[in-house]
Design an enzyme around this catalytic site. Structure first.
Site, PDB file in Angstrom:
ATOM      1  N   ARG A 159       0.872  -1.175   0.000  1.00  0.00           N
ATOM      2  CA  ARG A 159       0.000   0.000   0.000  1.00  0.00           C
ATOM      3  C   ARG A 159       0.911   1.227   0.000  1.00  0.00           C
ATOM      4  O   ARG A 159       2.045   1.164   0.501  1.00  0.00           O
ATOM      5  CB  ARG A 159      -0.878   0.026   1.250  1.00  0.00           C
ATOM      6  CG  ARG A 159      -1.790  -1.180   1.425  1.00  0.00           C
ATOM      7  CD  ARG A 159      -2.562  -1.068   2.747  1.00  0.00           C
ATOM      8  NE  ARG A 159      -3.478  -2.186   2.933  1.00  0.00           N
ATOM      9  CZ  ARG A 159      -3.192  -3.291   3.613  1.00  0.00           C
ATOM     10  NH1 ARG A 159      -2.006  -3.424   4.172  1.00  0.00           N
ATOM     11  NH2 ARG A 159      -4.090  -4.252   3.736  1.00  0.00           N
TER      12      ARG A 159
ATOM     13  N   LYS B   7      -2.004  -2.308   8.086  1.00  0.00           N
ATOM     14  CA  LYS B   7      -3.220  -1.819   8.726  1.00  0.00           C
ATOM     15  C   LYS B   7      -3.323  -2.371  10.144  1.00  0.00           C
ATOM     16  O   LYS B   7      -2.995  -3.525  10.393  1.00  0.00           O
ATOM     17  CB  LYS B   7      -4.458  -2.249   7.924  1.00  0.00           C
ATOM     18  CG  LYS B   7      -4.705  -1.381   6.695  1.00  0.00           C
ATOM     19  CD  LYS B   7      -6.038  -1.734   6.063  1.00  0.00           C
ATOM     20  CE  LYS B   7      -6.359  -0.812   4.897  1.00  0.00           C
ATOM     21  NZ  LYS B   7      -7.661  -1.138   4.283  1.00  0.00           N
TER      22      LYS B   7
ATOM     23  N   HIS C 206      -2.654   2.453  -5.815  1.00  0.00           N
ATOM     24  CA  HIS C 206      -3.159   1.141  -5.403  1.00  0.00           C
ATOM     25  C   HIS C 206      -3.240   0.170  -6.578  1.00  0.00           C
ATOM     26  O   HIS C 206      -3.283  -1.048  -6.382  1.00  0.00           O
ATOM     27  CB  HIS C 206      -4.535   1.297  -4.757  1.00  0.00           C
ATOM     28  CG  HIS C 206      -4.736   0.403  -3.568  1.00  0.00           C
ATOM     29  ND1 HIS C 206      -3.975   0.495  -2.415  1.00  0.00           N
ATOM     30  CD2 HIS C 206      -5.595  -0.631  -3.357  1.00  0.00           C
ATOM     31  CE1 HIS C 206      -4.377  -0.428  -1.550  1.00  0.00           C
ATOM     32  NE2 HIS C 206      -5.349  -1.124  -2.093  1.00  0.00           N
TER      33      HIS C 206
ATOM     34  N   ARG D 272      -0.527  -2.347  -6.505  1.00  0.00           N
ATOM     35  CA  ARG D 272      -0.790  -3.448  -5.556  1.00  0.00           C
ATOM     36  C   ARG D 272      -1.747  -4.462  -6.176  1.00  0.00           C
ATOM     37  O   ARG D 272      -1.538  -5.681  -6.063  1.00  0.00           O
ATOM     38  CB  ARG D 272      -1.365  -2.860  -4.273  1.00  0.00           C
ATOM     39  CG  ARG D 272      -1.701  -3.868  -3.185  1.00  0.00           C
ATOM     40  CD  ARG D 272      -2.027  -3.088  -1.907  1.00  0.00           C
ATOM     41  NE  ARG D 272      -2.828  -3.824  -0.951  1.00  0.00           N
ATOM     42  CZ  ARG D 272      -2.334  -4.616  -0.002  1.00  0.00           C
ATOM     43  NH1 ARG D 272      -1.031  -4.800   0.077  1.00  0.00           N
ATOM     44  NH2 ARG D 272      -3.132  -5.218   0.862  1.00  0.00           N
TER      45      ARG D 272
ATOM     46  N   HIS E 251      -3.796  -9.348   4.080  1.00  0.00           N
ATOM     47  CA  HIS E 251      -5.246  -9.386   4.276  1.00  0.00           C
ATOM     48  C   HIS E 251      -5.570 -10.292   5.471  1.00  0.00           C
ATOM     49  O   HIS E 251      -5.086 -11.419   5.531  1.00  0.00           O
ATOM     50  CB  HIS E 251      -5.957  -9.943   3.042  1.00  0.00           C
ATOM     51  CG  HIS E 251      -5.976  -8.989   1.889  1.00  0.00           C
ATOM     52  ND1 HIS E 251      -6.228  -9.396   0.587  1.00  0.00           N
ATOM     53  CD2 HIS E 251      -5.789  -7.649   1.827  1.00  0.00           C
ATOM     54  CE1 HIS E 251      -6.183  -8.351  -0.212  1.00  0.00           C
ATOM     55  NE2 HIS E 251      -5.926  -7.285   0.515  1.00  0.00           N
TER      56      HIS E 251
ATOM     57  N   TYR F  95      -9.493 -11.042  -6.457  1.00  0.00           N
ATOM     58  CA  TYR F  95      -8.545 -11.172  -7.565  1.00  0.00           C
ATOM     59  C   TYR F  95      -8.836 -12.379  -8.453  1.00  0.00           C
ATOM     60  O   TYR F  95      -8.394 -12.429  -9.590  1.00  0.00           O
ATOM     61  CB  TYR F  95      -7.107 -11.216  -7.022  1.00  0.00           C
ATOM     62  CG  TYR F  95      -6.731  -9.911  -6.375  1.00  0.00           C
ATOM     63  CD1 TYR F  95      -6.499  -8.774  -7.140  1.00  0.00           C
ATOM     64  CD2 TYR F  95      -6.669  -9.789  -4.991  1.00  0.00           C
ATOM     65  CE1 TYR F  95      -6.194  -7.558  -6.552  1.00  0.00           C
ATOM     66  CE2 TYR F  95      -6.364  -8.585  -4.387  1.00  0.00           C
ATOM     67  CZ  TYR F  95      -6.132  -7.471  -5.179  1.00  0.00           C
ATOM     68  OH  TYR F  95      -5.853  -6.270  -4.586  1.00  0.00           O
TER      69      TYR F  95
END
Length: 298
Positions: free
Chosen positions: A147, A171, A241, A244, A267, A276
């Site tokens: 990110r 995150k 992004h 990514r 994630h 994806y």
């Protein structure tokens, strides 16, 4: 308890107990201030006075001023977290938000660049120290699926050149280690040989510096990316992004396991990574229509 006091307590709880990032803190603050201002107009001052109707009317108001569905969904998520906190702390006896459903969101398929466009983007002529920096940043961002916030937060010690690994604070301040390839390592080393010339009077531990010798910002990176896209003859609506997304899509299309991609991207939920597979499916259909000899009747 007054609404303003409750909001302040909740934000502090999220920061100190839950490790909320500065960016998320700002987002929570904004959403709850909007909520609080709306409640003031309804003559509500204390959280004990609030009802389910107050929340539904707030959401109707947000919809009326033509906020997007995703924005309203985010508003409601923050409000739900706030009211759940009030119940947990014993400020109220029930959670008035529990029966309010989130608006259904249309999942958008993330855009990914083709390998040809990635090659074009990375074909940066290395003349100035800024060229070396930009090349290293984009190689690393695409090479490790970072990110933009993760990229600019990297420090000098974040790169392990011996084991070819980058240590990332993602995150929720969750740390992960991602392997980086030879291209990223090579151009990082070239950049680091010239990085010292970017420093001004003060030392800085940030890996990537701006022209003031300070840590690169999100806005600065985006501005540089726009300039590179224009120079390389690519569409300027490509977002950081997108790199990514391209990282994940290209790994999947070449046979990488979805669980591995989940770990690399950081994630917490595999369902986030599964988006994806839809990108990959679309590419299969596109290639079939384009290349199969029996697809088009002459």
């Amino acid at each position: 308890m007054k609404i303003e006091v409750a909001i302040e307590d909740f934000i502090n709880y999220c920061v100190f107990e839950k490790g909320l990032s500065d960016k998320t803190k700002e987002s929570y603050n904004y959403d709850l201030r909007m909520y609080s201002m709306f409640l003031q107009k309804r003559k509500k001052e204390k959280v004990e006075e609030l009802t389910e109707e107050d929340i539904t009317e707030f959401l109707k108001y947000r919809n009326k001023i033509q906020e997007t569905t995703s924005t309203i969904a985010h508003n409601l998520t923050v409000i739900k977290n706030f009211h759940a906190y009030l119940l947990k702390m014993g400020v109220v006896t029930r959670d008035i938000s529990i029966n309010i459903s989130r608006p259904k969101l249309k999942k958008s398929i993330p855009r990914a660049l083709s390998m040809e466009d990635i090659d074009k983007l990375l074909d940066i002529q290395l003349d100035t120290v800024f060229d070396y920096r930009n090349k290293a940043m984009i190689e690393l961002m695409y090479g490790a699926g970072l990110r933009v916030s993760e990229l600019i937060s990297l420090d000098l010690h974040s790169i392990d050149f011996v084991n070819c690994i980058v240590r990332i604070s993602g995150k929720g301040r969750k740390e992960r280690m991602v392997p980086i390839g030879e291209y990223s390592i090579y151009y990082l080393k070239l950049y680091l040989e010239k990085r010292e010339s970017m420093l001004k009077k003060e030392a800085c531990n940030a890996l990537f510096l701006n022209n003031h010798g300070k840590r690169m910002t999100r806005q600065g990176f985006f501005k540089n990316l726009k300039q590179i896209l224009k120079k390389q003859g690519l569409k300027e609506d490509i977002h950081p992004h997108t790199l990514r997304h391209s990282f994940a899509t290209h790994l999947l299309s070449r046979g990488a396991d979805l669980r591995s991609i989940q770990e690399l991207l950081g994630h917490s939920d595999i369902s986030t990574t599964k988006i994806y597979t839809h990108v990959s499916d679309e590419k299969v259909i596109e290639d079939y229509k384009k290349y199969h000899p029996r697809e088009h009747k002459n």
